[in-house]
Design a protein around this motif. Structure first.
Motif, PDB file in Angstrom:
ATOM      1  N   ILE A  78      27.102  31.874  -9.089  1.00 30.81           N
ATOM      2  CA  ILE A  78      26.015  31.197  -8.385  1.00 30.81           C
ATOM      3  C   ILE A  78      26.612  30.257  -7.350  1.00 30.81           C
ATOM      4  O   ILE A  78      27.387  29.352  -7.691  1.00 30.81           O
ATOM      5  CB  ILE A  78      25.119  30.391  -9.361  1.00 30.81           C
ATOM      6  N   GLN A  79      26.289  30.494  -6.081  1.00 31.36           N
ATOM      7  CA  GLN A  79      26.814  29.634  -5.030  1.00 31.36           C
ATOM      8  C   GLN A  79      25.790  28.560  -4.660  1.00 31.36           C
ATOM      9  O   GLN A  79      24.600  28.690  -4.952  1.00 31.36           O
ATOM     10  CB  GLN A  79      27.172  30.462  -3.795  1.00 31.36           C
ATOM     11  N   GLU A  80      26.277  27.530  -4.052  1.00 34.34           N
ATOM     12  CA  GLU A  80      25.414  26.413  -3.677  1.00 34.34           C
ATOM     13  C   GLU A  80      24.294  26.888  -2.758  1.00 34.34           C
ATOM     14  O   GLU A  80      24.530  27.588  -1.779  1.00 34.34           O
ATOM     15  CB  GLU A  80      26.241  25.335  -2.970  1.00 34.34           C
ATOM     16  N   ALA A  81      23.090  26.525  -3.098  1.00 35.44           N
ATOM     17  CA  ALA A  81      21.932  26.975  -2.327  1.00 35.44           C
ATOM     18  C   ALA A  81      21.885  26.303  -0.960  1.00 35.44           C
ATOM     19  O   ALA A  81      22.206  25.128  -0.818  1.00 35.44           O
ATOM     20  CB  ALA A  81      20.653  26.682  -3.092  1.00 35.44           C
ATOM     21  N   ARG A  82      21.516  27.070   0.045  1.00 36.17           N
ATOM     22  CA  ARG A  82      21.258  26.531   1.380  1.00 36.17           C
ATOM     23  C   ARG A  82      19.959  27.159   1.875  1.00 36.17           C
ATOM     24  O   ARG A  82      19.525  28.191   1.353  1.00 36.17           O
ATOM     25  CB  ARG A  82      22.408  26.830   2.334  1.00 36.17           C
ATOM     26  N   PRO A  83      19.304  26.550   2.831  1.00 33.22           N
ATOM     27  CA  PRO A  83      18.031  27.107   3.296  1.00 33.22           C
ATOM     28  C   PRO A  83      18.157  28.580   3.657  1.00 33.22           C
ATOM     29  O   PRO A  83      19.044  28.968   4.421  1.00 33.22           O
ATOM     30  CB  PRO A  83      17.712  26.256   4.528  1.00 33.22           C
ATOM     31  N   SER A  84      17.293  29.406   3.087  1.00 29.55           N
ATOM     32  CA  SER A  84      17.360  30.841   3.324  1.00 29.55           C
ATOM     33  C   SER A  84      16.158  31.353   4.096  1.00 29.55           C
ATOM     34  O   SER A  84      16.061  32.547   4.370  1.00 29.55           O
ATOM     35  CB  SER A  84      17.467  31.586   1.996  1.00 29.55           C
ATOM     36  N   SER A  85      15.244  30.478   4.431  1.00 28.72           N
ATOM     37  CA  SER A  85      14.055  30.891   5.171  1.00 28.72           C
ATOM     38  C   SER A  85      13.710  29.823   6.202  1.00 28.72           C
ATOM     39  O   SER A  85      14.150  28.674   6.110  1.00 28.72           O
ATOM     40  CB  SER A  85      12.875  31.091   4.226  1.00 28.72           C
ATOM     41  N   LEU A  86      12.910  30.218   7.180  1.00 31.31           N
ATOM     42  CA  LEU A  86      12.453  29.258   8.178  1.00 31.31           C
ATOM     43  C   LEU A  86      11.654  28.135   7.535  1.00 31.31           C
ATOM     44  O   LEU A  86      11.764  26.966   7.932  1.00 31.31           O
ATOM     45  CB  LEU A  86      11.603  29.973   9.231  1.00 31.31           C
ATOM     46  N   ALA A  91      11.091  22.490   6.593  1.00 31.42           N
ATOM     47  CA  ALA A  91      10.202  21.748   5.691  1.00 31.42           C
ATOM     48  C   ALA A  91      10.083  20.273   6.049  1.00 31.42           C
ATOM     49  O   ALA A  91       9.015  19.675   5.905  1.00 31.42           O
ATOM     50  CB  ALA A  91      10.672  21.901   4.251  1.00 31.42           C
ATOM     51  N   GLU A  92      11.161  19.662   6.528  1.00 33.58           N
ATOM     52  CA  GLU A  92      11.131  18.241   6.861  1.00 33.58           C
ATOM     53  C   GLU A  92      11.055  17.998   8.366  1.00 33.58           C
ATOM     54  O   GLU A  92      11.147  16.862   8.817  1.00 33.58           O
ATOM     55  CB  GLU A  92      12.369  17.554   6.277  1.00 33.58           C
ATOM     56  N   LYS A  93      10.876  19.083   9.126  1.00 31.15           N
ATOM     57  CA  LYS A  93      10.864  18.946  10.585  1.00 31.15           C
ATOM     58  C   LYS A  93       9.489  19.197  11.198  1.00 31.15           C
ATOM     59  O   LYS A  93       9.252  18.867  12.354  1.00 31.15           O
ATOM     60  CB  LYS A  93      11.890  19.895  11.202  1.00 31.15           C
ATOM     61  N   LEU A  94       8.605  19.817  10.408  1.00 32.34           N
ATOM     62  CA  LEU A  94       7.247  20.085  10.886  1.00 32.34           C
ATOM     63  C   LEU A  94       6.231  19.551   9.889  1.00 32.34           C
ATOM     64  O   LEU A  94       6.479  19.589   8.672  1.00 32.34           O
ATOM     65  CB  LEU A  94       7.026  21.599  11.060  1.00 32.34           C
ATOM     66  N   PRO A  95       5.082  19.069  10.344  1.00 36.23           N
ATOM     67  CA  PRO A  95       4.034  18.626   9.411  1.00 36.23           C
ATOM     68  C   PRO A  95       3.481  19.822   8.627  1.00 36.23           C
ATOM     69  O   PRO A  95       3.546  20.970   9.094  1.00 36.23           O
ATOM     70  CB  PRO A  95       2.977  18.011  10.323  1.00 36.23           C
ATOM     71  N   GLY A 125       8.535  26.084  19.814  1.00 38.37           N
ATOM     72  CA  GLY A 125       9.317  27.315  19.844  1.00 38.37           C
ATOM     73  C   GLY A 125      10.819  27.080  19.830  1.00 38.37           C
ATOM     74  O   GLY A 125      11.547  27.766  19.108  1.00 38.37           O
ATOM     75  N   LYS A 126      11.305  26.116  20.606  1.00 35.50           N
ATOM     76  CA  LYS A 126      12.749  25.861  20.659  1.00 35.50           C
ATOM     77  C   LYS A 126      13.272  25.434  19.293  1.00 35.50           C
ATOM     78  O   LYS A 126      14.322  25.909  18.838  1.00 35.50           O
ATOM     79  CB  LYS A 126      13.047  24.794  21.708  1.00 35.50           C
ATOM     80  N   LEU A 127      12.561  24.554  18.608  1.00 32.56           N
ATOM     81  CA  LEU A 127      12.970  24.091  17.281  1.00 32.56           C
ATOM     82  C   LEU A 127      13.024  25.264  16.298  1.00 32.56           C
ATOM     83  O   LEU A 127      14.006  25.420  15.549  1.00 32.56           O
ATOM     84  CB  LEU A 127      11.973  23.041  16.772  1.00 32.56           C
ATOM     85  N   ILE A 128      11.993  26.094  16.307  1.00 31.59           N
ATOM     86  CA  ILE A 128      11.932  27.230  15.381  1.00 31.59           C
ATOM     87  C   ILE A 128      13.000  28.265  15.727  1.00 31.59           C
ATOM     88  O   ILE A 128      13.652  28.833  14.839  1.00 31.59           O
ATOM     89  CB  ILE A 128      10.521  27.853  15.403  1.00 31.59           C
ATOM     90  N   GLY A 129      13.203  28.498  17.019  1.00 30.58           N
ATOM     91  CA  GLY A 129      14.233  29.446  17.438  1.00 30.58           C
ATOM     92  C   GLY A 129      15.619  29.002  17.019  1.00 30.58           C
ATOM     93  O   GLY A 129      16.427  29.804  16.529  1.00 30.58           O
ATOM     94  N   GLU A 130      15.927  27.712  17.188  1.00 30.27           N
ATOM     95  CA  GLU A 130      17.241  27.199  16.774  1.00 30.27           C
ATOM     96  C   GLU A 130      17.411  27.288  15.262  1.00 30.27           C
ATOM     97  O   GLU A 130      18.510  27.568  14.765  1.00 30.27           O
ATOM     98  CB  GLU A 130      17.407  25.766  17.260  1.00 30.27           C
ATOM     99  N   ALA A 131      16.321  27.077  14.512  1.00 33.44           N
ATOM    100  CA  ALA A 131      16.383  27.224  13.058  1.00 33.44           C
ATOM    101  C   ALA A 131      16.695  28.665  12.680  1.00 33.44           C
ATOM    102  O   ALA A 131      17.500  28.924  11.781  1.00 33.44           O
ATOM    103  CB  ALA A 131      15.052  26.790  12.435  1.00 33.44           C
TER     104      ALA A 131
END
Length: 363
Positions: A78-86, A91-95, A125-131
């Motif tokens: 089991i490896q350390e979890a990192r964000p795997s989805s948009l 989660a902490e960048k958009l309301p 769009g830019k924020l989501i694209g960079e994510a």
């Protein structure tokens, strides 16, 4: 095991290395992969951790696609979890009310992420694209689809929302490589499993017509997997034809695949009449307009037509398929049997992409 990594026991699927990519695509579409668990190697086999035992119909679907696998249980790192989805990444960048509109799925075509943002997210769009680029480490460009796929050439409208460089890329799938530009041609990796399933049905010595070939993903995979096969790949989009010709060379199937630039109906009537045992009709928005073309290209004794259609969610799939069978009968086929009817994917919020292998005989 690397120092510090935890071991946990899960159900697993033991799969031949050459089938692993197809299996992973199947599992990801159904959210069955165990997040954070590393795959294991066992000689020429890969052991993939899964959340649960596969259902009978899921096993049947894999078997029909020619994917060889075995059920097993094993311990996985089991490896350390990192964000795997948009959603996780943003989660902490958009309301919350905007986060709920973030796409749950998108396409990764070579180095290009293709997604479709609703109107309320356009200014982000830019924020989501960079994510999307951070989640997909190999991505260098993110395209937002701004108009539906339409027209004779089956292309949509796109805008760049993150990254840089040309919109041309190279996509790898099942041991094949496809050069393409998603802004100029139709291509979807979501038919990856369907391409394997169709290719697994083709037998040595067959002649196949791929009437809406695009850049060649059905045609080239068949040529790579089947001995002594001949494939005629037809498309009327000049850009798709250019990439088709190049991809035939890139995959070294020049002697098996012939590219034809032209209208499917005209080519079937003039160039392919009575020559083919199998027809691929991957044009769900218009394949039913070309039933006569498929009939013309088939051998006199018949064969298989791999039909793809869109079915409105308010229609009954069975009724549409029955109507399709009746139309083939009117073209003179005494035996018409729609086999393996299945929903491949949802398209937007209003329709399904449905496929069937239609057997025709006794004309």
């Amino acid at each position: 095991m690397k120092e510090g990594l935890e071991l946990k026991r899960f159900r697993g699927l033991r799969v031949a290395r050459e089938d692993c990519e197809s299996l992973l695509k199947f599992l990801r579409e159904r959210s069955l992969l165990v997040k954070g668990a590393r795959f294991k190697r066992d000689g020429l086999w890969i052991i993939v951790p899964v959340e649960r035992q596969l259902k009978d119909e899921e096993k049947a679907s894999l078997n029909s696609s020619g994917i060889k696998f075995e059920d097993t249980e094993d311990e996985f790192e089991i490896q350390e979890a990192r964000p795997s989805s948009l959603h996780e990444f943003l989660a902490e960048k958009l309301p919350p009310h905007l986060l709920a509109s973030v796409p749950r799925s998108y396409d990764l075509i070579g180095e290009i992420v293709v997604l479709e943002l609703p109107e309320e997210l356009k200014e982000h769009g830019k924020l989501i694209g960079e994510a999307a680029m951070k989640i997909n480490k190999g991505a260098r460009l993110v395209l937002n689809k701004i108009s539906d796929i339409s027209g004779t050439f089956r292309i949509g409208g796109y805008e760049v929302i993150a990254g840089e460089g040309p919109t041309e890329t190279v996509h790898r799938e099942h041991g094949c490589v496809y050069k393409l530009d998603p802004t100029k041609v139709f291509f979807t990796p979501r038919l990856s499993t369907e391409r394997v399933r169709v290719a697994s049905q083709v037998r040595r010595g067959e002649t196949v017509a791929d009437l809406f070939a695009g850049v060649g993903p059905f045609s080239i995979l068949i040529a790579k997997k089947v001995q002594d096969v001949k494939v005629y790949s037809v498309d009327k989009n000049p850009s798709a034809f250019k990439y088709l010709v190049e991809n035939i060379k890139l995959n070294h199937v020049d002697e098996k695949v012939s590219a034809i630039l032209g209208d499917a109906a005209e080519v079937a009537a003039k160039n392919l009449k009575g020559r083919c045992s199998r027809i691929i009709m991957n044009l769900p928005a218009g394949s039913e307009l070309f039933l006569e073309a498929a009939s013309n290209a088939l051998l006199r004794e018949g064969g298989i037509v791999h039909m793809h259609i869109f079915v409105n969610r308010y229609e009954k799939v069975g009724e549409r398929i029955s109507a399709l069978e009746e139309r083939f009968r009117r073209l003179g086929w005494g035996t018409v049997e729609a086999l393996n009817v299945r929903i491949i994917r949802e398209v937007g919020t209003r329709s399904y992409h449905v496929a069937s292998d239609v057997r025709l005989a006794d004309r």
